[in-house]
Design a protein around this motif. Sequence first.
Motif, PDB file in Angstrom:
ATOM      1  N   VAL A  71       0.831  -1.206   0.000  1.00 43.67           N
ATOM      2  CA  VAL A  71       0.000   0.000   0.000  1.00 43.67           C
ATOM      3  C   VAL A  71       0.863   1.252   0.000  1.00 43.67           C
ATOM      4  O   VAL A  71       0.582   2.227  -0.711  1.00 43.67           O
ATOM      5  CB  VAL A  71      -0.955  -0.008   1.211  1.00 43.67           C
ATOM      6  CG1 VAL A  71      -1.690   1.331   1.323  1.00 43.67           C
ATOM      7  CG2 VAL A  71      -1.966  -1.136   1.088  1.00 43.67           C
ATOM      8  N   VAL A  72       1.930   1.252   0.795  1.00 47.16           N
ATOM      9  CA  VAL A  72       2.828   2.410   0.857  1.00 47.16           C
ATOM     10  C   VAL A  72       3.492   2.645  -0.505  1.00 47.16           C
ATOM     11  O   VAL A  72       3.564   3.778  -0.992  1.00 47.16           O
ATOM     12  CB  VAL A  72       3.905   2.213   1.948  1.00 47.16           C
ATOM     13  CG1 VAL A  72       4.984   3.292   1.842  1.00 47.16           C
ATOM     14  CG2 VAL A  72       3.271   2.240   3.330  1.00 47.16           C
ATOM     15  N   SER A 101       2.340   1.681  -3.424  1.00 53.44           N
ATOM     16  CA  SER A 101       1.286   2.104  -4.353  1.00 53.44           C
ATOM     17  C   SER A 101       0.952   3.581  -4.146  1.00 53.44           C
ATOM     18  O   SER A 101       0.718   4.320  -5.111  1.00 53.44           O
ATOM     19  CB  SER A 101       0.030   1.254  -4.145  1.00 53.44           C
ATOM     20  OG  SER A 101       0.300  -0.104  -4.366  1.00 53.44           O
ATOM     21  N   HIS A 102       0.934   3.999  -2.903  1.00 52.29           N
ATOM     22  CA  HIS A 102       0.660   5.407  -2.574  1.00 52.29           C
ATOM     23  C   HIS A 102       1.725   6.316  -3.168  1.00 52.29           C
ATOM     24  O   HIS A 102       1.431   7.369  -3.744  1.00 52.29           O
ATOM     25  CB  HIS A 102       0.602   5.569  -1.050  1.00 52.29           C
ATOM     26  CG  HIS A 102       0.406   6.967  -0.589  1.00 52.29           C
ATOM     27  ND1 HIS A 102       1.351   7.638   0.172  1.00 52.29           N
ATOM     28  CD2 HIS A 102      -0.602   7.850  -0.782  1.00 52.29           C
ATOM     29  CE1 HIS A 102       0.914   8.851   0.424  1.00 52.29           C
ATOM     30  NE2 HIS A 102      -0.258   9.014  -0.128  1.00 52.29           N
ATOM     31  N   TYR A 149       1.209   6.434  -6.941  1.00 57.15           N
ATOM     32  CA  TYR A 149       0.013   7.215  -7.261  1.00 57.15           C
ATOM     33  C   TYR A 149       0.319   8.709  -7.225  1.00 57.15           C
ATOM     34  O   TYR A 149      -0.079   9.462  -8.123  1.00 57.15           O
ATOM     35  CB  TYR A 149      -1.096   6.880  -6.263  1.00 57.15           C
ATOM     36  CG  TYR A 149      -2.341   7.724  -6.438  1.00 57.15           C
ATOM     37  CD1 TYR A 149      -3.315   7.396  -7.381  1.00 57.15           C
ATOM     38  CD2 TYR A 149      -2.546   8.853  -5.647  1.00 57.15           C
ATOM     39  CE1 TYR A 149      -4.443   8.173  -7.551  1.00 57.15           C
ATOM     40  CE2 TYR A 149      -3.676   9.639  -5.798  1.00 57.15           C
ATOM     41  CZ  TYR A 149      -4.624   9.299  -6.754  1.00 57.15           C
ATOM     42  OH  TYR A 149      -5.740  10.083  -6.915  1.00 57.15           O
ATOM     43  N   LYS A 150       1.027   9.150  -6.200  1.00 55.07           N
ATOM     44  CA  LYS A 150       1.354  10.571  -6.084  1.00 55.07           C
ATOM     45  C   LYS A 150       2.284  11.024  -7.201  1.00 55.07           C
ATOM     46  O   LYS A 150       2.177  12.143  -7.699  1.00 55.07           O
ATOM     47  CB  LYS A 150       2.003  10.853  -4.718  1.00 55.07           C
ATOM     48  CG  LYS A 150       1.058  10.707  -3.544  1.00 55.07           C
ATOM     49  CD  LYS A 150       1.627  11.331  -2.272  1.00 55.07           C
ATOM     50  CE  LYS A 150       2.912  10.661  -1.867  1.00 55.07           C
ATOM     51  NZ  LYS A 150       3.467  11.264  -0.621  1.00 55.07           N
ATOM     52  N   SER A 180      -3.011  11.991   1.387  1.00 56.71           N
ATOM     53  CA  SER A 180      -2.373  11.365   2.540  1.00 56.71           C
ATOM     54  C   SER A 180      -2.506   9.847   2.446  1.00 56.71           C
ATOM     55  O   SER A 180      -3.390   9.324   1.751  1.00 56.71           O
ATOM     56  CB  SER A 180      -3.001  11.857   3.842  1.00 56.71           C
ATOM     57  OG  SER A 180      -4.329  11.369   3.965  1.00 56.71           O
ATOM     58  N   ILE A 181      -1.641   9.135   3.172  1.00 58.99           N
ATOM     59  CA  ILE A 181      -1.677   7.675   3.157  1.00 58.99           C
ATOM     60  C   ILE A 181      -2.985   7.162   3.740  1.00 58.99           C
ATOM     61  O   ILE A 181      -3.542   6.159   3.277  1.00 58.99           O
ATOM     62  CB  ILE A 181      -0.463   7.085   3.925  1.00 58.99           C
ATOM     63  CG1 ILE A 181      -0.440   5.547   3.840  1.00 58.99           C
ATOM     64  CG2 ILE A 181      -0.484   7.536   5.380  1.00 58.99           C
ATOM     65  CD1 ILE A 181      -0.182   5.011   2.473  1.00 58.99           C
ATOM     66  N   GLU A 205      -6.025   8.691   3.637  1.00 62.63           N
ATOM     67  CA  GLU A 205      -7.060   8.886   2.619  1.00 62.63           C
ATOM     68  C   GLU A 205      -6.903   7.876   1.495  1.00 62.63           C
ATOM     69  O   GLU A 205      -7.888   7.381   0.944  1.00 62.63           O
ATOM     70  CB  GLU A 205      -6.991  10.315   2.072  1.00 62.63           C
ATOM     71  CG  GLU A 205      -8.128  10.671   1.123  1.00 62.63           C
ATOM     72  CD  GLU A 205      -8.026  12.092   0.605  1.00 62.63           C
ATOM     73  OE1 GLU A 205      -8.856  12.460  -0.258  1.00 62.63           O
ATOM     74  OE2 GLU A 205      -7.107  12.833   1.047  1.00 62.63           O
ATOM     75  N   PHE A 206      -5.655   7.570   1.142  1.00 63.77           N
ATOM     76  CA  PHE A 206      -5.395   6.590   0.086  1.00 63.77           C
ATOM     77  C   PHE A 206      -5.925   5.215   0.491  1.00 63.77           C
ATOM     78  O   PHE A 206      -6.551   4.520  -0.308  1.00 63.77           O
ATOM     79  CB  PHE A 206      -3.894   6.533  -0.189  1.00 63.77           C
ATOM     80  CG  PHE A 206      -3.501   5.638  -1.323  1.00 63.77           C
ATOM     81  CD1 PHE A 206      -3.729   6.017  -2.641  1.00 63.77           C
ATOM     82  CD2 PHE A 206      -2.895   4.415  -1.085  1.00 63.77           C
ATOM     83  CE1 PHE A 206      -3.368   5.183  -3.700  1.00 63.77           C
ATOM     84  CE2 PHE A 206      -2.525   3.579  -2.127  1.00 63.77           C
ATOM     85  CZ  PHE A 206      -2.767   3.972  -3.438  1.00 63.77           C
ATOM     86  N   ARG A 207      -5.683   4.830   1.748  1.00 64.24           N
ATOM     87  CA  ARG A 207      -6.194   3.548   2.246  1.00 64.24           C
ATOM     88  C   ARG A 207      -7.728   3.528   2.203  1.00 64.24           C
ATOM     89  O   ARG A 207      -8.335   2.522   1.819  1.00 64.24           O
ATOM     90  CB  ARG A 207      -5.727   3.308   3.682  1.00 64.24           C
ATOM     91  CG  ARG A 207      -4.260   2.944   3.833  1.00 64.24           C
ATOM     92  CD  ARG A 207      -3.926   2.746   5.303  1.00 64.24           C
ATOM     93  NE  ARG A 207      -2.525   2.479   5.516  1.00 64.24           N
ATOM     94  CZ  ARG A 207      -1.960   1.284   5.446  1.00 64.24           C
ATOM     95  NH1 ARG A 207      -2.706   0.223   5.147  1.00 64.24           N
ATOM     96  NH2 ARG A 207      -0.670   1.125   5.662  1.00 64.24           N
ATOM     97  N   ASN A 247      -9.697   5.158   0.223  1.00 59.15           N
ATOM     98  CA  ASN A 247     -10.152   5.040  -1.167  1.00 59.15           C
ATOM     99  C   ASN A 247     -10.035   3.609  -1.680  1.00 59.15           C
ATOM    100  O   ASN A 247     -10.873   3.152  -2.467  1.00 59.15           O
ATOM    101  CB  ASN A 247      -9.346   5.975  -2.064  1.00 59.15           C
ATOM    102  CG  ASN A 247      -9.766   7.425  -1.916  1.00 59.15           C
ATOM    103  OD1 ASN A 247     -10.843   7.714  -1.417  1.00 59.15           O
ATOM    104  ND2 ASN A 247      -8.917   8.339  -2.359  1.00 59.15           N
TER     105      ASN A 247
END
Length: 213
Positions: free
Chosen positions: A168-169, A171-172, A175-176, A184-185, A187-189, A191
């Motif tokens: 996830v980190v 991917s975040h 994505y950015k 933020s991480i 908000e990303f989680r 989503n």
Amino acid sequence: MYAGKERDPNCTVPTKIVMQLSEKLLNKGRTAVTDNYYTSLELGHKFLHHETHLLGTLRSNRKGNPRDVTQKLKVSEIIGKENSKGVCIMKWKNKRDVVMLSTRHTTETVNVNRRSGPIQKPAAVVEYNAAKSSIDLSDQMSSYCSALRKIIKWYRKIAIELLLGTVVVNSHFLYKEIHDNKMSITEFRENIVQGLLFHPNRSTHLGLARKGK
């Protein structure tokens, strides 16, 4: 993963691990940064043989450390010794003793600004801190909303951490970079969860569970 004692006539277990993980990255002039479990004179020599540099903290009792570097130092003092192959082992006294190994640096220092005022710091320490900061940040972001729970099976913890933490980190971060978005991480989680729960192609039972709620 540590799987107990392993015997290899060619190298120690920590060196074997690093060499295997970096196999496809060697012979390209890169620099590997390691912590004190993996850093050793043995690894430094093997990396240089493959045109790769090594920089890392070093345990003071590691086999092959020169005796000259083990002496006591005063604050801000630095001492080092370089062998004929270009591996330098140094010791710097800050609030505590810092022992480093580098195939790129000697004992040269650089000026670093602090709130209390500028200080002289070994260039090897400055580069090491800069390199490991991304790892520290990744671990920190992964710890937010951690899905890890107390379970007996250790391999389940690793699977959960890889899937719901590290992946996830990473991917975040991607994505950015792609979307130029400072999300933020957390908000990303959220989503990701929303996308998994409310995707139109999801099975009917998820929709029923949502309506029931």
